[in-house]
Motif scaffolding. Structure first.
Motif, PDB file in Angstrom:
ATOM      1  N   HIS A 145       0.837  -1.214   0.000  1.00  0.00           N
ATOM      2  CA  HIS A 145       0.000   0.000   0.000  1.00  0.00           C
ATOM      3  C   HIS A 145       0.864   1.253   0.000  1.00  0.00           C
ATOM      4  CE1 HIS A 145      -4.030  -1.458   0.318  1.00  0.00           C
ATOM      5  NE2 HIS A 145      -3.759  -2.226   1.330  1.00  0.00           N
ATOM      6  N   LYS A 146       1.901   1.197   0.837  1.00  0.00           N
ATOM      7  CA  LYS A 146       2.785   2.360   0.974  1.00  0.00           C
ATOM      8  C   LYS A 146       3.483   2.650  -0.362  1.00  0.00           C
ATOM      9  CE  LYS A 146       5.704   4.211   4.588  1.00  0.00           C
ATOM     10  NZ  LYS A 146       6.527   3.944   5.752  1.00  0.00           N
ATOM     11  N   ALA A 147       3.942   1.591  -0.999  1.00  0.00           N
ATOM     12  CA  ALA A 147       4.617   1.758  -2.296  1.00  0.00           C
ATOM     13  C   ALA A 147       3.633   2.272  -3.343  1.00  0.00           C
ATOM     14  CB  ALA A 147       5.214   0.429  -2.735  1.00  0.00           C
ATOM     15  N   MET A 148       2.428   1.724  -3.351  1.00  0.00           N
ATOM     16  CA  MET A 148       1.409   2.161  -4.318  1.00  0.00           C
ATOM     17  C   MET A 148       1.044   3.626  -4.078  1.00  0.00           C
ATOM     18  SD  MET A 148       0.553  -0.189  -6.485  1.00  0.00           S
ATOM     19  CE  MET A 148      -0.938   0.397  -7.203  1.00  0.00           C
ATOM     20  N   ASN A 149       1.023   3.985  -2.798  1.00  0.00           N
ATOM     21  CA  ASN A 149       0.644   5.343  -2.436  1.00  0.00           C
ATOM     22  C   ASN A 149       1.693   6.369  -2.854  1.00  0.00           C
ATOM     23  OD1 ASN A 149      -1.442   6.779  -1.231  1.00  0.00           O
ATOM     24  ND2 ASN A 149      -0.203   7.156   0.584  1.00  0.00           N
TER      25      ASN A 149
END
Lengths: 192, 110
Positions: A127-131
């Motif tokens: 999620h963090k990377a996608m964000n």
């Protein structure tokens, strides 16, 4: 999405047009998570994305009789989602928001390596990377891999040209890999 | 990274909605009936259309008057009076329909 699933969608939509709330409920159950995830790709905020998903389904219910059965129901739904999310993003930029902390802040406490991470933690890393990706990259990647849309369908949803979709997809993949490597370093292999 | 690995990673990035999401949406849908916008009785557009209609009708009348198309046994005037009467009647009926709708909405008894 296979043609059987598409037929089921058409069946549910037809019943919903004729006033069946149970069928509309089934449509919500089928698409709610994907709608929320797509909205989050645009607004980068989980709470706001959930509100947008709610708004999207209310809009769809009000306008379901306008659905022409020329395209997939999912394409129509995702188009409404992207438009609603972009409108919400514009509103958010114009006003000071106190109620919605950015997604990044919610996840900044997680700092463990992927090798020791549980499945839930791994999801947070992703999620963090996608964000950290740009809105268009996150959106196109999720439409392609999560919602299993074709390039032509992504073109219809985002109004990007097919070549732009392809370029964005390529850039998104590359940036996602870079972001994951920045977060996890050599432990990236354990995530795959 | 392979395409299947990206697919797997991005599928994991799917966010779940909170518990009771569907119920909340359905109750929201049931709580808010579709409200059609009430008709604007005197908008600039309506006034413009009314003026344009009168101008066109006057033109038609003046053009064909000489052929006796609008002249009844009672002369030309009743045609215009009938037209105005019908327009007025239409306006009164529209107003009444709007009033009935508003009364129905505000009434606590269904």
């Amino acid at each position: 999405m296979d043609s059987r699933s598409q037929d089921e969608d058409y069946e549910l939509v037809s019943q919903a047009v004729n006033g069946s709330t149970a069928s509309f409920r089934a449509l919500i159950e089928r698409y709610k998570d994907k709608v929320k995830t797509l909205a989050a790709s645009v607004v980068k905020n989980e709470n706001l994305a959930e509100d947008i998903a709610q708004e999207v389904f209310i809009k769809v219910f009000r306008n379901i009789s306008r659905f022409q059965f020329r395209s997939k129901f999912s394409t129509w739904l995702y188009r409404i989602t992207v438009n609603t999310a972009l409108t919400a993003l514009k509103k958010q930029k114009n006003t000071v928001h106190l109620g919605y902390p950015p997604l990044e802040d919610e996840m900044s406490s997680i700092d463990t390596a992927a090798a020791n991470a549980t499945h839930a933690d791994q999801k947070i890393f992703i999620h963090k990377a996608m964000n950290k990706l740009k809105t268009d990259e996150a959106l196109v990647l999720r439409l392609f891999y999560l919602c299993e849309m074709k390039i032509s369908e992504i073109e219809a949803i985002t109004k990007f040209s097919q070549s732009k979709v392809r370029v964005t997809l390529h850039r998104g993949r590359k940036n996602l890999k870079t972001q994951l490597y920045n977060l996890l370093g050599p432990d990236l292999g354990n995530l795959l | 990274m392979k395409d299947s690995e990206y697919r797997n990673l991005i599928k994991q990035s799917e966010l779940a909605t909170s518990t009771g999401f569907t119920d909340r949406v359905m109750s929201e849908i049931e709580a808010k009936p579709v409200l059609k916008p009430s008709p604007v009785l005197w908008s600039k557009k309506k006034i413009f259309i009314a003026f344009a209609s009168v101008a066109v009708l006057s033109g038609v009348y003046l053009q064909f008057y000489w052929f006796g198309a609008f002249v009844s046994n009672y002369g030309a005037i009743p045609f215009f009076w009938s037209l105005f009467l019908l327009l007025g009647l239409n306006h009164v009926l529209t107003m009444r329909a709007c009033q009935n709708k508003l009364n129905a909405k505000s009434s606590p008894v269904k």
